[in-house]
Scaffold this motif. Sequence first.
Motif, PDB file in Angstrom:
ATOM      1  N   LYS A  91      21.710  44.166  29.412  1.00 15.01           N
ATOM      2  CA  LYS A  91      22.196  44.174  30.790  1.00 15.01           C
ATOM      3  C   LYS A  91      23.593  44.793  30.788  1.00 15.01           C
ATOM      4  CE  LYS A  91      23.423  41.022  34.568  1.00 15.01           C
ATOM      5  NZ  LYS A  91      23.555  39.580  34.941  1.00 15.01           N
ATOM      6  N   ILE A  92      23.748  45.924  31.456  1.00 14.84           N
ATOM      7  CA  ILE A  92      25.014  46.668  31.461  1.00 14.84           C
ATOM      8  C   ILE A  92      25.516  46.760  32.899  1.00 14.84           C
ATOM      9  CG2 ILE A  92      26.147  48.842  30.890  1.00 14.84           C
ATOM     10  CD1 ILE A  92      24.016  49.311  28.775  1.00 14.84           C
ATOM     11  N   GLU A  93      26.748  46.310  33.133  1.00 14.45           N
ATOM     12  CA  GLU A  93      27.341  46.356  34.469  1.00 14.45           C
ATOM     13  C   GLU A  93      28.766  46.891  34.384  1.00 14.45           C
ATOM     14  OE1 GLU A  93      27.125  42.459  36.086  1.00 14.45           O
ATOM     15  OE2 GLU A  93      24.997  42.627  36.636  1.00 14.45           O
ATOM     16  N   MET A  94      29.151  47.628  35.413  1.00 19.81           N
ATOM     17  CA  MET A  94      30.516  48.148  35.489  1.00 19.81           C
ATOM     18  C   MET A  94      31.395  47.116  36.188  1.00 19.81           C
ATOM     19  SD  MET A  94      31.715  51.819  37.011  1.00 19.81           S
ATOM     20  CE  MET A  94      33.440  52.275  37.121  1.00 19.81           C
ATOM     21  N   LYS A  95      32.439  46.693  35.500  1.00 20.29           N
ATOM     22  CA  LYS A  95      33.335  45.675  36.043  1.00 20.29           C
ATOM     23  C   LYS A  95      34.173  46.275  37.169  1.00 20.29           C
ATOM     24  CE  LYS A  95      36.172  41.927  34.162  1.00 20.29           C
ATOM     25  NZ  LYS A  95      36.861  41.445  32.943  1.00 20.29           N
ATOM     26  N   ASP A  96      34.280  45.543  38.278  1.00 16.94           N
ATOM     27  CA  ASP A  96      35.038  46.029  39.437  1.00 16.94           C
ATOM     28  C   ASP A  96      34.552  47.405  39.872  1.00 16.94           C
ATOM     29  OD1 ASP A  96      36.644  43.737  39.339  1.00 16.94           O
ATOM     30  OD2 ASP A  96      38.025  44.678  37.919  1.00 16.94           O
ATOM     31  N   GLY A  97      33.205  47.614  39.806  1.00 18.00           N
ATOM     32  CA  GLY A  97      32.660  48.924  40.134  1.00 18.00           C
ATOM     33  C   GLY A  97      32.959  49.374  41.550  1.00 18.00           C
ATOM     34  N   GLU A  98      32.928  48.428  42.512  1.00 22.39           N
ATOM     35  CA  GLU A  98      33.151  48.803  43.906  1.00 22.39           C
ATOM     36  C   GLU A  98      34.586  49.271  44.143  1.00 22.39           C
ATOM     37  OE1 GLU A  98      32.019  45.597  46.385  1.00 22.39           O
ATOM     38  OE2 GLU A  98      29.893  45.673  45.829  1.00 22.39           O
ATOM     39  N   ASN A  99      35.525  48.735  43.363  1.00 21.99           N
ATOM     40  CA  ASN A  99      36.935  49.072  43.574  1.00 21.99           C
ATOM     41  C   ASN A  99      37.429  50.181  42.644  1.00 21.99           C
ATOM     42  OD1 ASN A  99      37.167  46.970  45.508  1.00 21.99           O
ATOM     43  ND2 ASN A  99      37.396  45.471  43.845  1.00 21.99           N
ATOM     44  N   TRP A 100      36.530  50.646  41.728  1.00 20.69           N
ATOM     45  CA  TRP A 100      36.977  51.651  40.768  1.00 20.69           C
ATOM     46  C   TRP A 100      37.226  52.977  41.458  1.00 20.69           C
ATOM     47  CZ3 TRP A 100      35.365  56.431  39.098  1.00 20.69           C
ATOM     48  CH2 TRP A 100      35.955  56.916  37.921  1.00 20.69           C
ATOM     49  N   LYS A 101      38.265  53.680  41.025  1.00 18.12           N
ATOM     50  CA  LYS A 101      38.557  55.014  41.538  1.00 18.12           C
ATOM     51  C   LYS A 101      38.949  55.914  40.382  1.00 18.12           C
ATOM     52  CE  LYS A 101      43.367  53.833  42.728  1.00 18.12           C
ATOM     53  NZ  LYS A 101      43.305  52.513  42.111  1.00 18.12           N
ATOM     54  N   GLU A 102      38.765  57.205  40.596  1.00 20.02           N
ATOM     55  CA  GLU A 102      39.078  58.173  39.550  1.00 20.02           C
ATOM     56  C   GLU A 102      40.532  58.024  39.114  1.00 20.02           C
ATOM     57  OE1 GLU A 102      38.683  62.993  38.701  1.00 20.02           O
ATOM     58  OE2 GLU A 102      37.877  62.117  40.555  1.00 20.02           O
ATOM     59  N   GLY A 103      40.718  58.015  37.813  1.00 18.58           N
ATOM     60  CA  GLY A 103      42.048  57.796  37.254  1.00 18.58           C
ATOM     61  C   GLY A 103      42.210  56.408  36.674  1.00 18.58           C
ATOM     62  N   ASP A 104      41.282  55.485  37.012  1.00 18.54           N
ATOM     63  CA  ASP A 104      41.308  54.139  36.445  1.00 18.54           C
ATOM     64  C   ASP A 104      40.539  54.111  35.120  1.00 18.54           C
ATOM     65  OD1 ASP A 104      42.636  53.301  38.668  1.00 18.54           O
ATOM     66  OD2 ASP A 104      40.913  52.314  39.609  1.00 18.54           O
ATOM     67  N   ASP A 105      40.893  53.135  34.284  1.00 22.79           N
ATOM     68  CA  ASP A 105      40.061  52.880  33.107  1.00 22.79           C
ATOM     69  C   ASP A 105      38.705  52.354  33.569  1.00 22.79           C
ATOM     70  OD1 ASP A 105      42.220  53.572  31.599  1.00 22.79           O
ATOM     71  OD2 ASP A 105      42.756  51.522  31.012  1.00 22.79           O
ATOM     72  N   VAL A 106      37.676  52.581  32.754  1.00 22.96           N
ATOM     73  CA  VAL A 106      36.341  52.049  33.046  1.00 22.96           C
ATOM     74  C   VAL A 106      36.081  50.870  32.117  1.00 22.96           C
ATOM     75  CG1 VAL A 106      33.865  52.522  33.023  1.00 22.96           C
ATOM     76  CG2 VAL A 106      35.457  54.281  33.808  1.00 22.96           C
TER      77      VAL A 106
END
Length: 442
Positions: A91-106
Amino acid sequence: MQVTETLNDGLKRGYEITITASELDDKVTAKLEEAQPEIEMKGFRKGKVPMAMLRKQFGPRILGEAMQEAVDGAMSEHFEKSGDRPALQPKIEMKDGENWKEGDDVVVTVEYEALPEIPEVDLSGVTLERLVVKAGDDAINEALENLAGTAKNFEAKDGKAENGDQVVIDFEGFVDGEAFEGGKGEGYPLELGSGSFIPGFEEELLGAKAGDDVEVKVTFPEQYGAEHLAGKDAVFKCKVHEVKAPKAAEINDELAKQFGAEDLAALKAQIAERLEAEYAGAARQVMKRGLLDQLDDKVKFELPPALVEAEAQQIAHQLWHEENPEVHDHNHGEIETTEEHQKLAERRVRLGLLLAEIGRKQEIEVTDAEMTQAVMNQARQYPGQERAFFEFVQQNPQMQQQLRAPIFEDKVIDHIAGEATVTDKEVSKEDLQKEIEKLDEA
């Protein structure tokens, strides 16, 4: 890139993967530089489009690819270093995916259940009994009589038509008083009770005699192939020319030649060989159950809970449909698993993992030829659609696995039987049948 362990409880594993913004940017730049020589854009020669314009037009898509590749690479590296093998898809999920923007760490969270360490099992300590059944005269003669029945002839008789008789008829069908296309035949030999005509047709001809005119009144099934006739009432005007009684073919050399044998003795030998092959197949299932029972007693190890739960759900679902055969779809309520389902699932998962591990260590593989044969065998169930079935299998990895799994399991079973101590025991066909019935009861 940073990988941090967040969960290590039994077989459960959890990790947090951090991909820095600069790492992502480097990957995007590398991909754009690799593609730049082949890109053309209005106002620029091929390979001369400025990097800033490339990044603006292709950057978002390339960024997504870079993120996916980075995560996949991190997971592959982790599994290689740790030796873990996930029981099911992680199960793989992106943390804070909704708030992520280009330039942020993933930051990505990964959770899975690892396959357990499976202990070695001493296969030389396994003892098996192989039941052997010889084809007796009674069984051979019964098979011969069945063959003679399939090669039966019909002879004219006086009197009324009975079930199993053949009537030679002319017929013409009418719906709402109008004859319909395909509803007419002349001199048609119809065996009563064969079910070759629509339901009710053959029953209406029972009791008819040669020379009779019979009106057969039937209703076409709702699911009939010709839509304009489906569900319609019809009348067939029939003229009975002959009534014939079945006569089984004589069991002699001529019958043998009809089935491709030189003479009756050769046909009997072929039948004996076929029967003993059938007995051997059944006996193998009995021996296989005995083998699996011993392995289940010999080897215990921790099982991935999610794998067991998925198997229990599948067992419960299958048994529910067996108990409710009138339901052909999956539009039913949730089916709860019981303790019995759970115990059976644990056994299946344990034995499945054990056989898979033995097969992996012994480098047992399913060959292309074996897979092709399996597909061909399955395709025979769809006459006229064999090519479509082949194409379906080629495009469906899940179906390929369904066909491959039993072949692999049988090869592993054969390997284990080869290492075990096996003794033959000659029994009667009835004794073998009793053992087979026990398998169904277990």
